[in-house]
Write a protein that holds these residues in place. Sequence first.
Motif: not given
Length: 104
Positions: A1-12, A24-27, A72-82
């Motif tokens: 798993m990559p590092t902690a995200p600097d930004v998380v995004v709530e999309c409507n 949380a977006y990552y390469q 080259n970007t994917l999104g991980i559901n940050a609500r599942l992270l610690d």
Amino acid sequence: MPTAPDVVVECNCSLCRRYGVLWAYYQVREVSGLPGADDTDIYAWNGEHVDFHRCRICGCVTHWAPRAASRNTLGINARLLDPDMIAGARMRHKDGAGSGKYLD
């Protein structure tokens, strides 16, 4: 798993709002160990752009992955992270239901 995200995004947009996710977006090259097609059910809204993956065991949306190899970007559901992992992240709000732009 990559590092902690600097930004998380709530999309409507209609999907993200109903899923209740924070992204949380990552390469793509930064991430390994995500559940694959054998462990998830996959949904692509209108059959385009990205595949949303949902765990076949618990039903949680785990991530989205691009359909096009050129993306080259994917999104991980940050609500599942610690929670400690995202505690310092800036929360952004995206108008995915309208302009597609960030509201903040």
